[in-house]
Every structure is written in C-alpha cells, then in structure tokens.
Enzyme design. Sequence first.
Site, PDB file in Angstrom:
ATOM      1  N   ILE A 154       1.265  -7.260 -23.570  1.00 19.44           N
ATOM      2  CA  ILE A 154       1.941  -6.062 -22.958  1.00 19.44           C
ATOM      3  C   ILE A 154       3.281  -5.686 -23.915  1.00 19.44           C
ATOM      4  O   ILE A 154       3.313  -4.824 -24.317  1.00 19.44           O
ATOM      5  CB  ILE A 154       2.154  -5.894 -21.819  1.00 19.44           C
ATOM      6  N   ASP A 173      11.497 -13.961 -27.124  1.00 16.23           N
ATOM      7  CA  ASP A 173      10.489 -14.745 -26.840  1.00 16.23           C
ATOM      8  C   ASP A 173      10.151 -16.063 -27.539  1.00 16.23           C
ATOM      9  O   ASP A 173      10.030 -16.135 -28.718  1.00 16.23           O
ATOM     10  CB  ASP A 173       9.190 -13.750 -27.236  1.00 16.23           C
ATOM     11  N   ASP A 258       8.971  -1.358 -10.962  1.00 18.08           N
ATOM     12  CA  ASP A 258       7.631  -0.895 -10.555  1.00 18.08           C
ATOM     13  C   ASP A 258       7.304  -2.131  -9.748  1.00 18.08           C
ATOM     14  O   ASP A 258       6.252  -2.059  -8.850  1.00 18.08           O
ATOM     15  CB  ASP A 258       6.727  -0.706 -11.641  1.00 18.08           C
ATOM     16  N   GLU A 263       6.717  -7.475  -1.754  1.00 12.82           N
ATOM     17  CA  GLU A 263       5.969  -6.313  -1.587  1.00 12.82           C
ATOM     18  C   GLU A 263       4.827  -6.315  -0.761  1.00 12.82           C
ATOM     19  O   GLU A 263       4.389  -7.482  -0.515  1.00 12.82           O
ATOM     20  CB  GLU A 263       5.228  -6.426  -2.994  1.00 12.82           C
ATOM     21  N   HIS A 281       4.187  -0.445  -7.573  1.00 10.74           N
ATOM     22  CA  HIS A 281       3.508  -1.382  -8.552  1.00 10.74           C
ATOM     23  C   HIS A 281       2.287  -0.373  -9.021  1.00 10.74           C
ATOM     24  O   HIS A 281       1.138  -1.146  -8.528  1.00 10.74           O
ATOM     25  CB  HIS A 281       2.853  -2.607  -7.708  1.00 10.74           C
ATOM     26  N   LEU A 282       2.434   0.380  -9.906  1.00 10.88           N
ATOM     27  CA  LEU A 282       1.728   1.236 -10.289  1.00 10.88           C
ATOM     28  C   LEU A 282       1.020   0.888 -11.729  1.00 10.88           C
ATOM     29  O   LEU A 282       0.540   1.725 -12.428  1.00 10.88           O
ATOM     30  CB  LEU A 282       2.127   2.798 -10.406  1.00 10.88           C
ATOM     31  N   GLY A 283       1.714  -0.227 -12.259  1.00  3.80           N
ATOM     32  CA  GLY A 283       1.527  -0.655 -13.749  1.00  3.80           C
ATOM     33  C   GLY A 283       0.089  -0.400 -14.105  1.00  3.80           C
ATOM     34  O   GLY A 283      -0.178  -0.182 -15.259  1.00  3.80           O
TER      35      GLY A 283
END
Length: 528
Positions: A154, A173, A258, A263, A281-283
């Site tokens: 991603i 990273d 998000d 949750e 949490h609409l990813g």
Amino acid sequence: MAPRVLISDKLSPAAIQIFRDRGVEADFQPDLGKDKEKLAAVIGDYDGLAIRSATKVTPKILANAHRLKVIGRAGIGVDNVDIPAATAKGVIVMNTPFGNSITTAEHAIALMFAVAREIPAADVSTQAGKWEKNRFMGVEITSKTLGIIGCGNIGSIVAERAIGLKMRVIAFDPFLSPERAQDLGVEKVELDELFARADFITLHTPLTEKTRNVIDRQALFRMKKGVRIVNCARGGLVDEVALREALDAGHVAGAGFDVFVTEPAIENPLFGHPAVVCTPHLGAATSEAQENVALQVAEQMSDYLLRGAVSNAVNSPSITAEEAPRLRPFVALAEKLGSFAGQLTDSGVTAVRIEYEGLVAGMNTRALTSAAVTGLLKPLLADINMVSAPVIARERGIAIEEVLREDADTYDSVVRLTVTTDGLTRHVAGTVYADGKPRIIDIKGIEIEAAFGPSMLYVTNEDKPGYVGALGATLGAAGVNIATFNLGRAAEGGDAIAIVQIDGDIPDAVVAQVQALEHVKHARALRF
C-alpha cells in the site's frame, strides 16, 4: 458429495455464483455471522466458511466445526478469526491480502487533501450559509515532502500517487532496499530524519510490538512544526492522546484518521478538534475493492476444497496432501530459523540464502523457503503469510537464493539460513531429529544444539570463567526459571553463545541486567 460452504456475511452475488459454478454448494446466510450461538449450532454441517468482518470465529465455534476444512476471509485482516484454535483443528485460514491495496492508498491521499484544505469543516460552514472564505486557509500539496512509514504494497502505491502530485517522497521501512527505493522514486531515510523533514506523514505498516505508538509524544514534538499526519493503516500506531496535545499546542497542524485504537470509535481524544478529519475505517470501502476480495476468496476456497490447492493461507504454506506429513516438521524448522534471524535483525534485509542439505533437498523447498522468509519478516510485518512472503520480499528488493545439496555431513537433513542486511551477515542452521522436533545446530559457525521453546534468551559473550555462574545468578535473582541451557563456543577463550529456554516471558529489565554483565556482548529475548 459436493463440499458445502456457509457464507455468513454479505458477499457479492458474483462470488456466490463462482462457488456454484465450480461445483461447491453455497449456503448464503448473510446475517448469521452476527449470532454466535446460531453459527455454532450449524457450523458442523459445512466444509468451508466464507466471512468478512462481522463473523467472529471463536474457539467455541471451531469446537463444533467437525467438518470444517477452510475459512476464507474476504479482506486482509483476520483479527476476527482465532488462528491458533483454527490451526489446532487443522482448518486452513485464507485471506485476500492484496485486494484492498489501491482503495486504501487512495483513501490516504483523499484524507491528505481533506486535511490540507480543511474540506469537511469548510463544507459544514458553507452549507450552514456562513460563507467563511477567509477562515479556511489551506496549504498546497505540490512540492511538499511526504514521509511514508511503511513502504510495502500500500505504501508504494501512495508513493507513486504522491510523486504524480509533484510531492517529494521520503520513506522509512527497514525492509526497503536501496534498489527498490530507487525504482519507486523515493528517498529511503531513518525515522528521525523523516520526522524532521516531512510536511505530511502517512502510515502504512502493520501494528506489532515494534510499531505500536511508533508516533508517540516524543516523536510528535521532534517533527517539523505544522506537520499533518494521516493514518489509514491500524489504530495504535499513533498515541492519540499525545497527538491531541500536539494539535492543541499548534505543533501539529492537522490529522486525518481512518483507524483508531478502539473501534467502533464512539469516543476518541481526537474527536472535536477543528483540524482533525475522521472516517469510520473506510480504507477498503469501495465497491471495486469489496467485489475484488469477494471473488478472490470464492476462487481460493473452491480451489482448496476441490483440488487441495492452498493459496494466501495465513497458517499454512502451499503443500500438497501427499507431502504434508513428511514436510510439516521442516516447515516448522524453516520458519523458526527465519524468526530467530528476524528477531535479531534491526536493519534492512537485502538478501536471504537458504541451503538445503541431505534428504530435505529433495522435498518441496519452495514451501520451506516461504516459511523461512515468513519467519524472517513477521517481526515487523504481522500480516505476512507463507504464500505472500516471497511476493512481499520481491517487492522490497530482497534477493532470495536457494541452494540444494544431496549430501549432508553430520545429519540426514540440514537447513542453513544466511541473512544479509545493510551492515552485516547473520547465519543460523538447524535440523529435525527423529522425534520430529526442530533444533538449532549452528549459529555464526559455532556448533550448538538447542531445541526451540516459546520463550528464549540469546546471549553472545566472551568465553571467560565465571560468566555462566553470573548469568544463572542474575536470572535466579530475578525469579526467572531456566528450562534448558545450551552453550557453544568458537574456541577456548573466544566468542561464545548461550541459548536459554525460559519458563514464561523474560522481562525487558532482566534482559538489560544480562546485557550489563561482564563479558556479555549482546543479549536478546526471543519468542517463538
């Protein structure tokens, strides 16, 4: 008799049709997953269970799953499945790790724009008839520096989109190779440098013990004043209370979230701040993504139930039914050797060399290599599995080499793992005894024989009198019980190694005490 699959969450009609076209009986009950008692009562009649996030697969449900062979999760996360319980029952758990990637990346970009231009607040104000044109003074994206924490599947898509928007992209990273960074057009940096330089920061890393609160209070106030932070990855990567403090102080200019620690997020420290944009949490919430993962899980489950093919399994490599009994202990050995090296590796991995000697060289080494790479990368990449591991390694520019030798000197079969990082090369080897249990037999050229345990202490030291007594006394004084104790050395008075299996976890403070002992070079707690 045709295999039966229960679909207990909402799945697209096209996915249901795939099951039926392939000869699998599909029972579509999209509301059943919300009722644990009813699900537990009927699960024993099915060979497969297809779910999204509403169904919680608990040990109680699995206890009744007498026929169940596979659980398919349409999506990447499998937090709603008890993986150890499923594994103990011999149930394969599959997910669809790449179906949501573009959708999640686009949502991160959307939140970045929304935060930069204060779009939600401006919308509310305008629809209320206020026309506060001078109140909403945003900032441009162009020429700003975007810092990406986690440049995997991603994160790399976000990087490509951001470069297209004429942003300068830097990335932290540990597993991003210089070559991969160059291919993406990003600059690889350390975390402190990312905090100091970035105008926008976006997170795309799993939540592990190493990444939990990777952005804490100290990190927030090391950032450039006016930074804006976006999190579409996992709740818990950012200390929400500390972020609210930094927002209130004006040090952080805005945030787009998000995902949240708790949750559904009914209450949250970030709520109510005028510079914060929040979504539930609409990813992965686009029609394309939902369709993709549904079709993928139907294909994967059908392939397994009808042909025995395993793909994208989080608890099993790709292994045929015929070779499974012979290969299983070597899969465990390879993953544990990888985990051993991974837990000791703090810098970016550039290459992995796996040597198979003796009888193991004639087995399915592809599955063994996947297991080794999974173990190696899992300490930082919690969502990795034995199928996706080679793909993720290639994406990150990690070269994987297999060497097969029919002859082995001392043991019937030996697996040797060599990991090359930016700064060093780490070597470990192991074998499987007649009892089917994996053992370490060599570390850095030092012969040692040690079984793996759930909790272990690894110590490198100088071979000097009094060291073993001091180590034992330190552990004893801390109330740490030793299960097994194994020693090895290169030569008298030279480099030496101790592997100590511990009952229960060893506290960090005790590891620090061991590290401080005379003659100790390095001490690390390991968990398997």
